[in-house]
Design a protein around this motif. Structure first.
Motif, PDB file in Angstrom:
ATOM      1  N   PRO A  59       1.966   0.078   4.431  1.00 47.49           N
ATOM      2  CA  PRO A  59       0.935   1.102   4.263  1.00 47.49           C
ATOM      3  C   PRO A  59      -0.575   1.141   4.721  1.00 47.49           C
ATOM      4  CG  PRO A  59       2.255   0.432   2.231  1.00 47.49           C
ATOM      5  CD  PRO A  59       2.287  -0.834   3.384  1.00 47.49           C
ATOM      6  N   ASP A  60      -0.888  -0.041   4.754  1.00 51.80           N
ATOM      7  CA  ASP A  60      -2.128  -0.454   4.730  1.00 51.80           C
ATOM      8  C   ASP A  60      -1.929  -0.376   7.074  1.00 51.80           C
ATOM      9  OD1 ASP A  60      -2.900  -1.152   3.229  1.00 51.80           O
ATOM     10  OD2 ASP A  60      -2.880  -3.352   3.189  1.00 51.80           O
ATOM     11  N   ASP A  63      -1.727   3.719   7.024  1.00 53.84           N
ATOM     12  CA  ASP A  63      -2.978   4.538   6.845  1.00 53.84           C
ATOM     13  C   ASP A  63      -4.313   4.237   8.237  1.00 53.84           C
ATOM     14  OD1 ASP A  63      -2.770   5.393   4.609  1.00 53.84           O
ATOM     15  OD2 ASP A  63      -4.030   3.269   3.337  1.00 53.84           O
ATOM     16  N   LEU A 134       1.564   6.451  -3.166  1.00 61.08           N
ATOM     17  CA  LEU A 134       0.567   5.266  -4.187  1.00 61.08           C
ATOM     18  C   LEU A 134      -0.723   4.842  -3.016  1.00 61.08           C
ATOM     19  CD1 LEU A 134       3.877   4.181  -5.004  1.00 61.08           C
ATOM     20  CD2 LEU A 134       2.516   4.862  -6.663  1.00 61.08           C
ATOM     21  N   ASP A 135      -1.426   4.400  -3.735  1.00 56.13           N
ATOM     22  CA  ASP A 135      -2.457   3.490  -3.453  1.00 56.13           C
ATOM     23  C   ASP A 135      -2.472   2.025  -3.278  1.00 56.13           C
ATOM     24  OD1 ASP A 135      -4.823   2.897  -1.753  1.00 56.13           O
ATOM     25  OD2 ASP A 135      -5.671   2.870  -4.010  1.00 56.13           O
ATOM     26  N   SER A 137      -0.554  -1.780  -1.966  1.00 57.16           N
ATOM     27  CA  SER A 137      -0.612  -2.247  -0.236  1.00 57.16           C
ATOM     28  C   SER A 137       0.339  -3.012   0.415  1.00 57.16           C
ATOM     29  CB  SER A 137      -1.855  -3.305  -0.393  1.00 57.16           C
ATOM     30  OG  SER A 137      -1.952  -4.135  -1.302  1.00 57.16           O
TER      31      SER A 137
END
Length: 228
Positions: A59-60, A63, A134-135, A137
């Motif tokens: 996800p990082d 982003d 979701l937030d 990592s």
């Protein structure tokens, strides 16, 4: 004309499912043998960690790509490559068993390319939802979102079959309900990450794709559009 006694009692797997399973097994076998020092020498112990760093969906990193407007192939491939990298042997074992079971049932109705598309696209959509909703990592690993896409396609088959005989179609969703309940139960008891979100999204993608990918699906959709 073949005699019934000459037919194989074993119903073979669809070729695309066999290919996906062999790829999954091949990757896991290399990583497991390397971790045990059986192949690859001393550096092979770190193969799994290196594979996670290179091929897991992050996800990082997603982003970063969105923020910078850059989508290099080496990171875009993670939307699919993560499906074939697992945390450990047990994680891969259960994923492989589910792939064989669900892939066989779906692949006997859907074409090979449609079965492959459901697995791959459901995995990619599951990863996208994991990053957007979701937030988180933690990296996303394992074949499960793709397998849940196949479960979605199998649910579609049950849903249409129940509708054809006038049975309550909601019964078709009992399998996914049971699986999600089991996952949530394990998470509460043993702890775990929010990977199930990607699985549920993969399920939804597989179910919706089945409307078009089922044999004759596109023709029915075009006819419905024309009638409107």
């Amino acid at each position: 004309m073949s005699h019934p006694d000459d037919q194989s009692p074993v119903n073979p797997l669809p070729p695309v499912v066999t290919a996906l399973f062999l790829l999954l097994v091949g990757v896991e076998a290399a990583l497991w043998l390397g971790s045990k020092g059986i192949v690859g020498g001393p550096t092979a112990v770190g193969w799994r960690l290196d594979a996670i760093q290179r091929y897991a969906f992050s996800p990082d990193i997603f982003d970063w790509m969105v923020s910078n407007g850059q989508f290099p192939a080496e990171h875009m491939i993670r939307f699919v490559s993560y499906l074939f990298v697992h945390y450990n042997f047990t994680h891969a074992l259960f994923g492989g068993v589910l792939l064989l079971a669900m892939g066989k049932m779906v692949g006997e109705v859907f074409s090979g390319w449609a079965t492959l598309a459901i697995f791959v696209v459901s995995g990619a959509v599951g990863a996208l939802g994991y990053a957007v909703i979701l937030d988180a990592s933690a990296p996303l690993l394992g074949s499960y979102p793709g397998v849940y896409g196949l479960i979605g396609a199998f649910t579609f088959l049950l849903w249409t079959s129940l509708g054809a005989v006038g049975e309550p179609q909601v019964r078709a969703f009992s399998l996914i309900g049971m699986l999600v309940a089991i996952q949530l139960g394990f998470s509460l008891v043993f702890g775990g990450g929010p990977d199930w979100v990607a699985d549920v999204i993969g399920f939804g993608a597989g179910f919706l794709m089945s409307f078009a990918l089922i044999p004759g699906g596109w023709q029915r959709i075009r006819e419905k559009i024309r009638r409107q």
